[in-house]
Design an enzyme around this catalytic site. Structure first.
Site, PDB file in Angstrom:
ATOM      1  N   LYS A 187       5.057  10.156   7.977  1.00  0.00           N
ATOM      2  CA  LYS A 187       4.863   9.710   9.367  1.00  0.00           C
ATOM      3  C   LYS A 187       5.921  10.260  10.342  1.00  0.00           C
ATOM      4  CE  LYS A 187       2.403   5.615   7.755  1.00  0.00           C
ATOM      5  NZ  LYS A 187       1.026   5.477   8.254  1.00  0.00           N
ATOM      6  N   ASP A 247       9.423   2.704  -0.671  1.00  0.00           N
ATOM      7  CA  ASP A 247       8.392   3.418   0.082  1.00  0.00           C
ATOM      8  C   ASP A 247       8.696   3.213   1.573  1.00  0.00           C
ATOM      9  OD1 ASP A 247       4.742   3.526   0.107  1.00  0.00           O
ATOM     10  OD2 ASP A 247       6.245   4.291   1.491  1.00  0.00           O
ATOM     11  N   TYR A 303       0.861  -1.187   0.000  1.00  0.00           N
ATOM     12  CA  TYR A 303       0.000   0.000   0.000  1.00  0.00           C
ATOM     13  C   TYR A 303       0.892   1.229   0.000  1.00  0.00           C
ATOM     14  CZ  TYR A 303      -3.369   3.578   1.494  1.00  0.00           C
ATOM     15  OH  TYR A 303      -4.154   4.709   1.563  1.00  0.00           O
TER      16      TYR A 303
HETATM   17  P1  KE4 Z   1      -0.530   8.857   3.930  1.00  0.00           P
HETATM   18  O1  KE4 Z   1      -1.062   9.447   2.659  1.00  0.00           O
HETATM   19  O2  KE4 Z   1      -1.593   8.097   4.727  1.00  0.00           O
HETATM   20  O3  KE4 Z   1       0.244   9.885   4.785  1.00  0.00           O
HETATM   21  O4  KE4 Z   1       0.596   7.763   3.572  1.00  0.00           O
HETATM   22  C1  KE4 Z   1       0.252   6.756   2.679  1.00  0.00           C
HETATM   23  C2  KE4 Z   1       1.169   5.564   2.867  1.00  0.00           C
HETATM   24  C3  KE4 Z   1       2.216   5.386   1.991  1.00  0.00           C
HETATM   25  N1  KE4 Z   1       3.064   4.338   2.109  1.00  0.00           N
HETATM   26  C4  KE4 Z   1       2.904   3.431   3.110  1.00  0.00           C
HETATM   27  C5  KE4 Z   1       3.865   2.276   3.204  1.00  0.00           C
HETATM   28  C6  KE4 Z   1       1.855   3.573   4.044  1.00  0.00           C
HETATM   29  O5  KE4 Z   1       1.711   2.657   5.039  1.00  0.00           O
HETATM   30  C7  KE4 Z   1       0.973   4.660   3.936  1.00  0.00           C
HETATM   31  C8  KE4 Z   1      -0.179   4.865   4.899  1.00  0.00           C
HETATM   32  N2  KE4 Z   1      -0.276   3.921   5.968  1.00  0.00           N
HETATM   33  C9  KE4 Z   1      -1.624   3.713   6.454  1.00  0.00           C
HETATM   34  C10 KE4 Z   1      -1.657   2.541   7.436  1.00  0.00           C
HETATM   35  N3  KE4 Z   1      -0.798   1.469   7.112  1.00  0.00           N
HETATM   36  C11 KE4 Z   1      -2.161   4.975   7.078  1.00  0.00           C
HETATM   37  C12 KE4 Z   1      -3.421   4.813   7.881  1.00  0.00           C
HETATM   38  C13 KE4 Z   1      -4.612   5.318   7.166  1.00  0.00           C
HETATM   39  O6  KE4 Z   1      -4.716   5.105   5.926  1.00  0.00           O
HETATM   40  O7  KE4 Z   1      -5.447   5.942   7.849  1.00  0.00           O
END
Ligand code: KE4
Length: 426
Positions: free
Chosen positions: A265, A237, A142
């Site tokens: 993050k 990523d 993801y």
């Molecule tokens: P954001 O757009 O949520 O800041 O980041 C996206 C993203 C990109 N790459 C990886 C490996 C990620 O895990 C994420 C987002 N992680 C999720 C939970 N695994 C965020 C939680 C959510 O979607 O509310």
């Protein structure tokens, strides 16, 4: 009169699913989510004063714990000077220098406001740099809600992806190839099917979104070699793993240099942020230095940058990652032992302070393996923990995080609560 507590019904009346992000809605575990009022250190508190040991950590950013004094002080000071200027500031330069100093593969960096923005921009840059259109991602990976990455595997592995959400068009997903995580053969198959057409491979160097799945020996090295041979861009990523598994991320842990790195993050200390960076000749293609357009009103926001600087300053001193690894090991070993005692099939997969308790008796190497988990059993585990004052991530296919505010007593309390849960499940 005190403001009435926000009710879940009120939330669902004005926000889709009552949440600002789907995974928060407890869809995977059932029941109504806890509405959080505050956090302090290793704890979060709901609106009725309920207290929980927090192992969600806001899905990764809160590596120092909630309301860390240095972070709060930094954000307050920044806010008193103004919250946004839409102009260059010294803080973003200093944060960029900390990141490039920590990650040798990152010579330049661009800040954005989320991990999604960062991966979207990195893909655009890779396509511009190579003049190619196709991208390889991995089943179970993801990378935010980027249209071209909201794609699931077609029939068989290493096939052209299928839209994974309404609104994602066939035109968008047809350039995305979905390979199998930890399967170098599936990546080789993708490159032999689309020679000289693949702009980039984007990978979570330690998968966290199918649950925590570490790379098998040779997997990341194989990706590096394949991308070198085909002149494709390797994108790590590290939105989750960046400054989480070590000060130089997963790339430092495994000694592999990607061409581009995506971050988020932890580097924002709990405030909105994303970043992408890499080799100078690639990054100098990004506007205004080069032709690849990417922009953002609140990119490099002074408050996010202040929080990020405060967080990385804490992580760059002493041995925080040794502490995090010890806390992580204490928890993972305890959970594994208690599940075994109760006869509950459990495989805890951990890297440092991030882990997943898979309700399966097999080691998990990819999405298919993760799917052998008993998600109903996990849901019961989750609610037993929550009832016992422990907030575990509300999904089998996510990572739990220990932070520097946890102590041995917290971990012992979580293990004791989990032991009771396993007894009831077993
Ligand atoms: P954001 O757009 O949520 O800041 O980041 C996206 C993203 C990109 N790459 C990886 C490996 C990620 O895990 C994420 C987002 N992680 C999720 C939970 N695994 C965020 C939680 C959510 O979607 O509310």
């Amino acid at each position: 009169m005190a403001q009435p507590l926000v009710s879940w019904e009120r939330a669902k009346n004005v926000m889709p699913g009552g949440v600002s992000s789907p995974v928060r809605a407890f869809g995977a575990v059932g029941g109504d989510p806890v509405i959080i009022a505050s956090g302090r250190g290793s704890r979060v508190f709901d609106e009725s004063g309920g207290e929980f040991i927090d192992l969600l950590g806001s899905w990764g950013p809160l590596i120092l714990g909630h309301a860390h004094p240095k972070v709060v002080e930094a954000v307050k000071k920044a806010a008193e000077k103004g919250t946004s200027f839409g102009a260059p500031t010294d803080g973003e330069v200093r944060l960029a220098e900390m990141i490039t100093g920590a990650l040798p593969s990152v010579e330049m960096v661009r800040f954005v406001s989320s991990g999604t923005e960062a991966t979207m921009s990195a893909l655009r840059l890779a396509r511009a740099a190579t003049g190619r259109t196709k991208v390889v991602k991995f089943a179970g990976g993801y990378h935010g809600h980027v249209d071209s990455l909201l794609v699931s595997a077609g029939s068989g592995v290493a096939t052209l992806g299928l839209p994974d959400s309404p609104g994602v068009t066939d035109a968008t997903s047809k350039d995305t190839i979905v390979a199998g995580y930890n399967s170098i053969d599936s990546v080789k198959e993708a490159f032999s099917s689309f020679p000289d057409q693949i702009a980039a491979v984007i990978v979570e160097p330690i998968a966290a979104n199918m649950g925590v799945v570490p790379p098998v020996s040779g997997f990341l090295e194989g990706l590096r070699q394949i991308c070198d041979e085909d002149r494709s861009i390797l994108i790590f990523d590290e939105v989750v793993t960046g400054f989480r598994v070590g000060y130089s991320g997963a790339q430092g842990m495994f000694g592999i240099s990607p061409d581009l790195t995506v971050m988020g993050k932890v580097i924002g200390g709990g405030l909105p942020i994303g970043a992408y960076g890499g080799r100078r000749e690639l990054m100098e293609m990004v506007a205004p230095a080069g032709p690849v357009y990417q922009a953002g009103t609140l990119s490099g926001n002074p408050l996010s940058v202040a929080a990020g600087l405060a967080a990385l300053e804490q992580l760059g001193n002493g041995d925080p990652y040794g502490t995090l690894d010890s806390l992580g090991r204490l928890l993972s070993d305890g959970l594994q032992a208690e599940a075994k005692n109760a006869g509950v099939p459990l495989t805890v997969q951990r890297v440092g302070s991030m882990m997943t308790a898979f309700f399966t008796d097999m080691e998990v190497f990819d999405l298919e393996g993760a799917k052998t988990s008993d998600t109903d059993g996990f849901a019961r585990f989750f609610h037993q923990l929550l009832d016992g004052g422990v907030y575990w991530p509300p999904s089998q296919f996510e990572a739990a995080f220990v932070c520097l505010a946890h102590d041995d007593d917290d971990i012992a309390r979580v293990i004791e609560t989990a032991s009771k849960a396993f007894e009831r499940i077993g």
